[in-house]
Design an enzyme around this catalytic site. Sequence first.
Site, short mmCIF file in Angstrom:
data_model
loop_
_atom_site.label_atom_id
_atom_site.label_comp_id
_atom_site.label_asym_id
_atom_site.label_seq_id
_atom_site.Cartn_x
_atom_site.Cartn_y
_atom_site.Cartn_z
N GLU A 113 0.85 -1.21 0.00
CA GLU A 113 0.00 0.00 0.00
C GLU A 113 0.87 1.24 0.00
O GLU A 113 2.01 1.19 0.45
CB GLU A 113 -0.84 0.05 1.29
CG GLU A 113 -1.94 -0.96 1.33
CD GLU A 113 -2.45 -1.16 2.77
OE1 GLU A 113 -2.17 -0.33 3.65
OE2 GLU A 113 -3.13 -2.17 2.99
N LYS A 115 2.21 4.58 1.52
CA LYS A 115 2.34 5.05 2.90
C LYS A 115 2.03 6.55 2.93
O LYS A 115 2.84 7.37 2.53
CB LYS A 115 3.76 4.79 3.42
CG LYS A 115 3.93 5.15 4.88
CD LYS A 115 5.30 4.69 5.37
CE LYS A 115 5.45 4.85 6.86
NZ LYS A 115 5.24 6.21 7.35
N ASP A 117 1.38 10.29 4.03
CA ASP A 117 2.15 11.14 4.93
C ASP A 117 1.24 12.18 5.58
O ASP A 117 1.12 13.31 5.13
CB ASP A 117 3.26 11.83 4.12
CG ASP A 117 4.32 12.41 5.02
OD1 ASP A 117 4.29 12.14 6.24
OD2 ASP A 117 5.18 13.14 4.51
N TYR A 225 -6.72 1.99 6.53
CA TYR A 225 -5.91 0.86 6.07
C TYR A 225 -5.75 -0.29 7.06
O TYR A 225 -4.93 -1.15 6.87
CB TYR A 225 -4.53 1.37 5.66
CG TYR A 225 -3.89 2.32 6.66
CD1 TYR A 225 -3.59 1.94 7.96
CD2 TYR A 225 -3.59 3.63 6.27
CE1 TYR A 225 -3.01 2.81 8.85
CE2 TYR A 225 -3.01 4.52 7.16
CZ TYR A 225 -2.73 4.10 8.46
OH TYR A 225 -2.16 4.97 9.34
N LYS A 312 10.76 3.45 3.18
CA LYS A 312 10.69 4.91 3.06
C LYS A 312 11.48 5.37 1.85
O LYS A 312 12.65 4.99 1.70
CB LYS A 312 11.29 5.55 4.31
CG LYS A 312 10.48 5.30 5.56
CD LYS A 312 9.62 6.48 5.86
CE LYS A 312 10.07 7.07 7.17
NZ LYS A 312 9.27 8.12 7.63
N CYS A 406 17.34 47.15 5.80
CA CYS A 406 16.45 46.75 4.72
C CYS A 406 17.16 46.90 3.36
O CYS A 406 17.71 47.96 3.08
CB CYS A 406 15.18 47.60 4.75
SG CYS A 406 14.08 47.24 3.37
N CYS A 409 15.15 49.92 1.41
CA CYS A 409 15.07 51.32 1.84
C CYS A 409 16.13 51.69 2.87
O CYS A 409 16.22 52.84 3.28
CB CYS A 409 13.67 51.61 2.40
SG CYS A 409 13.40 50.87 4.02
N CYS A 424 11.12 45.12 8.34
CA CYS A 424 11.50 46.48 8.04
C CYS A 424 10.37 47.36 8.57
O CYS A 424 9.22 47.21 8.16
CB CYS A 424 11.66 46.68 6.53
SG CYS A 424 11.72 48.43 6.10
N CYS A 430 9.00 52.32 2.40
CA CYS A 430 9.78 51.24 1.79
C CYS A 430 9.04 50.76 0.54
O CYS A 430 7.91 50.24 0.63
CB CYS A 430 9.94 50.14 2.82
SG CYS A 430 10.85 48.72 2.23
S1 IVH Z 1 -0.38 0.18 8.79
C1 IVH Z 1 0.19 -1.75 13.04
N1 IVH Z 1 -0.66 1.31 6.41
O1 IVH Z 1 2.69 4.99 8.97
C2 IVH Z 1 0.34 -1.19 11.69
N2 IVH Z 1 0.29 2.61 8.17
O2 IVH Z 1 5.19 4.24 10.50
C3 IVH Z 1 -0.50 -0.03 11.42
N3 IVH Z 1 0.81 4.92 7.52
O3 IVH Z 1 1.46 4.98 12.26
C4 IVH Z 1 -0.03 0.84 10.35
N4 IVH Z 1 0.09 4.79 5.44
O4 IVH Z 1 0.37 6.57 10.58
C5 IVH Z 1 -0.24 1.46 7.70
N5 IVH Z 1 -1.04 2.20 4.27
C6 IVH Z 1 -0.61 2.35 5.55
C7 IVH Z 1 -0.08 3.57 6.02
C8 IVH Z 1 0.37 3.66 7.34
C9 IVH Z 1 0.62 5.58 6.36
C10 IVH Z 1 1.43 5.54 8.74
C11 IVH Z 1 0.64 5.30 10.02
C12 IVH Z 1 1.57 4.57 10.93
C13 IVH Z 1 2.91 4.90 10.36
C14 IVH Z 1 3.90 3.81 10.68
#
Ligand code: IVH
Length: 669
Positions: A113, A115, A117, A225, A312, A406, A409, A424, A430
């Site tokens: 999936e 991840k 942010d 998720y 990551k 500045c 000016c 400033c 200015c």
């Molecule tokens: S699963 C016990 N799935 O990443 C496992 N986490 O570093 C539960 N996050 O705290 C997490 N996308 O805030 C999962 N597709 C995804 C995610 C995800 C973002 C974040 C989440 C978690 C952190 C872990």
Amino acid sequence: MNQEEAKNRISQLREQLHKHNHNYYVLSQPVISDYDFDILLKELIDLEKKFPEYNDSNSPSQRVGSDINLEFNQVEHKYPMLSLGNTYSEEEIRDFETRIKKLIEEDIEYVCELKYDGTSISLSYKDGKLIQAITRGDGVRGDDVTANVKTIRSIPLQLNGSDYPNEFEIRGEILMPFAVFNELNKEREDIGESPFANPRNAASGTLKMQNSALVAKRKLDCYLYYLLGKDISSDNHYDNLQKAKKWGFKIPANTALCKNIDEVIDFIKYWDKKREELPVPIDGIVIKVNSLDQQEELGFTAKSPRWAISYKYKAERVATKLEHVSYQVGRTGSITPVANLYPVQLAGTTVRRASLHNSDIIKNLDLHENDTVFVEKGGEIIPKIVGVDTTQRTHSAKPIEFITNCPECGSELVRNEGEANHYCPNDMGCPPQIKGKIEHFISRRAMNLDGLGEETIDLLFQKQLISNISDLYKLKKEDIIPLERMGDKSAERILNSIQESLKIPYERVLYALGIRYVGITVAKTLAKAIPSIEKLASSSVEELIEVDEIGSKIAESIVEYFSLEHHKLLIGQLKKYGLQFETIEIEKEGSSKILDGLSIVISGSFSKYSRNELKELIELHGGKNVGSISKKTSFLLAGEKIGPSKLAKVEKLGIDIKSENDFLQMIGL
Ligand code: IVH
């Protein structure tokens, strides 16, 4: 409509609106227009007002939020909210597989999936209704942010179908799409607020706001998720998510079921390039073992599940050399240092400049002349300097010293205590500040002076025809026609729109003045609470913070603005030209002066009128509704379920308490 009919219509409307919400915010496939949606919503809100006995905290009408101040309750998580182990290389992903294979002999299927942010959230549902939303907090306890979460349109308040467990939790990520983030930051800069560094900070900052009506305006999104509970019927994660999707949740888009680790690696590589095209920020990929039996067998360490791991992405980073630091002066006088770099390719674009934000950043980087710097493009759109390669520094290189005067000016810069930026102070002399203020004044949301643009302002300023906003009202046709690319027609258009602007209501004139921290919403609030500029100019900080939604930062900025002689002079001139400096009160039906001069706090829940209606009634009868109890409060209009701390405060200060009935009697209803 009788009670039975109302009840049926209310439940019909709620069902329809839940469905349309889901079509729009989860499936992105609306089947009715926004207008038709609003009509249905309005009908529901009206019916709920008339028949409060059918109120339901999960009604689609609750999505608009409320302006009650929240103090978050801390709640313990039923299941702790763990984090994931991080990996940064293919090798570490293969190590993950080796670890698992030691414990499980059968074939293993993985779900990959995106991840997201943002900031994580745990939602609890009971009998198909959202009952609680808790932030991660320290993993064991988090903040109850239910009221704020209810304003997020992609989170279902009522589930579809009937095959969901009676009770379960679902976890996910609340995030701010890039488009919303960029717009929000533009607005913040416009009123002199510092912008959010990235969409993640913006999302978590928004979720912790004390006023859910403001949260509703910020357009957060949420992907879910992870399903948790005792009665989950399917035996694998992938099917769980498909079910959650049917119940109405937005689940991760672009999810893949992978038969082996090679397929996982392909997925990671594919999204490393493609992620730039996503409308929401992601910072990696999450890899999960699909089978719930296998998940159980693998179990958890103290910090994270053994059955999942995150990969990551590295923010793309390059090295280049600093050419020089330049300084920009904004409309409010704030100074932004900018690193001018030798051009370098980064994530598909040529980077020449990076913002250094303020003098502390320069100090922390210990930036020197001609330094070789590392530039990164992470979740943010604007590249930033994340470090310096000191091995490349020559002995003679001098540290970058922040300017003391500045660049435009020459005035000596000031830095207020507790603030990150230098300013400033020469706001009347200015050039970029003068021009910036005029440009703000003429902008569409302010005075909307059609036909005038940045270029014309620049020319008029150069020719010394304008040196502040009031000079605009002195302009004559013969001043404008000789300017480059101006003719008879365009000059007339400009003069017309200047004339028309005399009709612009006070709240927009107030916004147009460009007082720091006074954006359009604050200006509206102020104009309503304090209906003339004289009254505003003579208000103290204490009086200003009595107004709902006005905090000390805004209040101090207003008092400072009006303390300056040249601002008083400017307003005097604008008044002479005929601009609106008073809120025009249209005599409303049923209005009176019964509550004239009274400050009234509303608290608790009421049976006959909603809080908003009570607020309107207070204003209709000349009173002022204020947010918090103080010595100046005239009385507390108290409903049911008032918090004990509020009651204690009222008693301590000896403030009168009036019930809903007392109040209605007072105003003759
Ligand atoms: S699963 C016990 N799935 O990443 C496992 N986490 O570093 C539960 N996050 O705290 C997490 N996308 O805030 C999962 N597709 C995804 C995610 C995800 C973002 C974040 C989440 C978690 C952190 C872990």
